[in-house]
Design an enzyme around this catalytic site. Structure first.
Site: not given
Lengths: 387, 372
Positions: A134, A251, A370
């Site tokens: 979250g 991640e 990005n």
């Protein structure tokens, strides 16, 4: 680096995998089987999938490098690499794909209390509890630190209100690790707490998000007076941003990794769909394919290097940002080329190629767009001045 | 082996870097170019490099070399690229590679001279305007005494300084390598003036009589030796290109932090930051592939030849792009001869083209990896 003990480990691992990896999960075409995500709500696709998770979970090899004390495999980075190689050798699917392993685990290992580690890590390893993330909110995307989900102090609990977006498999998860604003008066990076929230709380609800690709694993997650014990704070109260930043690199690694194996590259696909003669008549397409293959090759080697740097303890902190940008852009080029190579068949609304093509634009946005990664590189890697 | 430098390799790279910074800064290359001297490299510097053991990096100690290996040779080339060192380093490496692999005892007797820098041997491979080693046009015609050579070699690296040539020719039996002294009647050397001021020559062979003993290896059996020499050349050029591009990029980032317009450092503009970040990205990706190519040569990996082409293609593209952007990000001063960036731009073009540019390498990969 090869050494006698490592080769002995390889031999043992190979033998164990030969005996333990279910035949039904080997050598399957990419994407044919749903990866097992575990958790209370997970419905196993087959008995083989259940067995494979149980066997690997028991050895701690779903999280090979975590300490054995918390259910992990206790392997060195070199041994873990051997395990990956041996799994690739027999082309067996990973037993478990979970945010618990990829993201929460590393955060708890670094910032968690002993009790948090003992409570939460073993069920992650065994695939019993599925975790969601979250972070993003409808009003906090690239500017994540402006998040507004509120955690109000209520003695030994927080009361949480607000909403998170882009929760992967939110409806399938048991717990969520969330960034919440505990100190609204503090400067925005300092009022954030990293909090573990049980999703069985009646105040938690989810709503599916439909994407341009169709149904998606993403949900919006709502918190309506959810009570979370303060014992579930990871790290210090108000310092959740540090934990979040630490986690974001994992991640990014996840998004930037998954190298394109050469045999699964677009050149081989072109040979299948167009054949040598067909391809010879399509010189412009051939040129695009070759440039893609070159860049994919370079990316795969860069990933190999980043693993080696990590094993040597000299991984630059910004390399995950870099590989996320290059890896995600490559993925998008791959699905574009795949659309061209599969042609009319790919335009079918039900085609796998169309789904991928519509789904992968998310990879250059998710995990910090990005453009945000390029900001990170400009400032941290190159030391360019703030605007 | 891991794609991380060992301590020994790091020490060698540091030593090479401080040596070139001290003995061969870019200013020395510029001075040599401006002097208008016929020599395209400094013999004094070359002697110093020989003292460091650089020319003999691929030659074992038994033949007078240092036997550093490919990774080390690549690190030296990379550091040489940083300061635009002009020297016969590449030619020496290729001569060593070929003679060690296929040379007979008499031919290998040349190796100590290569290692100590006293004997320059140039590898004459190209005979068309684009690199195309599968179609050699210089002919070697067998006669009673040996072979007659006819044809023209183009862009022979170090071709005007070298006294000895390794010529790749086509005989009736197939590709053949021959050792030829430039003094042999019928050999004519035409020195070139290249954009990067490096030594190169077009060399013509007109009825040149060479003995059968000049053949390196077996007549018609040179394919593998040529491929291998080109693999080594491509890997070393990739390393040099990485050094050139790294240095030009570092200078560009420094300029972005120093140059002010609109009252601020131009490096604070996001449009420029993102361009710089993308160049950084390209260079970091390139770093792995260069080291991988060199490690693959040291290890004798099966795919060493493919990886050498991957590295050459990637570095030709990356270095060209970095230099194109380096010029642009410097603005007006970027196109002046006073700034060193232009020197890097020129070297990167030539080094990127030698032994096949990115287009050539991609086609080669297509043929070898997928037969397309």
């Amino acid at each position: 680096m090869t050494s006698a003990p490592l080769e002995a480990f390889r031999a043992e691992t190979r033998a164990w995998l030969e005996a333990s990896a279910p035949e039904a999960l080997r050598n399957r075409p990419d994407g044919e089987l749903l990866p097992c995500r575990g958790g209370r709500k997970w419905v196993f696709q087959s008995q083989a999938q259940r067995l494979w998770l149980e066997r690997m979970g028991e050895k701690g090899w779903t999280a090979p490098e975590w300490p054995k004390a918390y259910g992990g495999g206790g392997l060195t980075p070199e041994e873990a690499q051997v395990l990956r190689e041996e799994m690739q050798r027999i082309k067996v699917a990973p037993p478990l794909e979970s945010l618990g392993i990829w993201m929460l685990g590393p955060a708890l290992l670094r910032y968690g209390t002993e009790e948090q580690k003992r409570t939460h890590l073993p069920p992650i390893v065994r695939g019993e509890i599925a975790w969601a993330q979250g972070y993003s909110e409808p009003g906090a995307g690239s500017d994540l630190a402006s998040l507004q989900t509120r955690a109000i102090d209520d003695g030994d609990h927080f009361i949480v209100n607000g909403s998170k977006i882009w929760t992967s498999f939110g409806d399938q998860s048991d717990w969520i690790f969330a960034l919440v604003r505990s100190e609204p008066e503090a400067p925005k990076h300092l009022g954030i707490t990293f909090l573990l929230i049980d999703m069985t709380d009646p105040g938690v609800s989810t709503r599916p998000i439909k994407l341009i690709a169709g149904d998606s694993p993403f949900t919006q997650t709502f918190f309506d007076n959810v009570r979370a014990p303060k014992a579930n704070i990871v790290g210090e109260r108000g310092r959740g941003w540090d934990v979040a930043k630490y986690l974001l690199q994992f991640e990014r690694q996840m998004i930037g990794s998954s190298p394109t194996a050469r045999k699964e590259g677009v050149a081989n696909l072109a040979l299948q769909t167009l054949g040598r003669e067909g391809l010879a008549r399509e010189q412009a397409l051939r040129a695009d394919i070759l440039q893609f293959e070159l860049d994919a090759w370079v990316q795969a080697i860069a990933l190999e290097r980043s693993r080696d740097l990590a094993a040597a303890g000299t991984l630059p902190a910004t390399l995950s940002s870099l590989l996320k940008v290059s890896g995600s852009e490559l993925k998008k080029r791959r699905v574009e080329l795949t659309m061209s190579l599969v042609g009319a068949d790919a335009l079918d609304a039900e085609s796998r190629q169309a789904f991928d093509w519509l789904y992968w634009p998310a990879s250059t946005i998710a995990g910090g767009s990005n453009e945000i990664q390029l900001n990170v590189l400009a400032k941290r890697a190159l030391g360019l001045p703030g605007a | 082996m891991a794609l991380v430098l060992t301590e020994e390799e790091s020490i060698l790279a540091d030593a090479a870097r401080s040596f070139f910074a001290r003995s061969a800064p870019v200013s020395a290359f510029r001075a040599l170019r401006d002097s208008g001297a016929a020599e395209r490299y400094s013999p004094a510097l070359w002697a110093e490099m020989a003292g460091m053991g650089f020319p003999g990096a691929l030659i074992p100690e038994s033949h007078g070399g240092t036997g550093f290996g490919y990774v080390a040779a690549g690190l030296i080339a990379q550091e040489a690229g940083r300061t635009l060192v002009a020297s016969p380093l590449l030619s020496s490496a290729l001569a060593a590679e070929i003679l060690l692999r296929d040379g007979d005892a008499d031919q290998q007797a040349l190796l100590p001279g290569v290692a100590d820098g006293s004997r320059l041997i140039a590898f004459a491979i190209d005979d068309a305007i684009r690199h195309d080693p599968d179609r050699l046009s210089v002919g070697a015609f067998a006669d009673d005494a040996g072979f007659i050579l006819d044809g023209v070699k183009r862009l022979v690296v170090d071709g005007s300084a070298a006294r000895t040539l390794i010529v790749a020719a086509t005989s009736q039996a197939g590709p053949t390598l021959l050792l030829v002294n430039v003094e042999t009647p019928g050999v004519s050397v035409e020195p070139l003036r290249l954009i990067d001021n490096r030594d190169a020559a077009d060399i013509s062979f007109s009825g040149v009589q060479v003995k059968a003993s000049a053949v390196i290896g077996r007549p018609g059996g040179a394919s593998a030796a040529i491929d291998r020499a080109l693999d080594v050349g491509r890997a070393l050029l990739s390393a040099e290109l990485l050094g050139c591009a790294d240095e030009a990029f570092d200078r560009t980032v420094a300029y972005l932090k120093e140059r002010e317009q609109f009252g601020v450092k131009i490096g604070s503009f996001q449009a420029l930051q993102h361009r710089a970040a993308r160049l950084h990205m390209a260079l970091e990706l390139a770093r792995g592939v260069v080291l991988k190519a060199l490690r693959a040569l040291d290890a004798g990996d099966e795919d060493a030849s493919l990886i050498a082409s991957v590295a050459k293609a990637a570095l030709a593209q990356t270095a060209r792009r970095v230099l194109d952007e380096a010029v642009q990000l410097h603005g007006g001063i970027g196109v002046t001869d006073d700034l060193d960036i232009g020197l890097f731009l020129k070297r990167v073009r030539t080094a990127g083209d030698l032994f096949g540019d990115d287009a050539f390498q991609k086609d080669r990969l297509a043929r070898l990896a997928w037969k397309i």
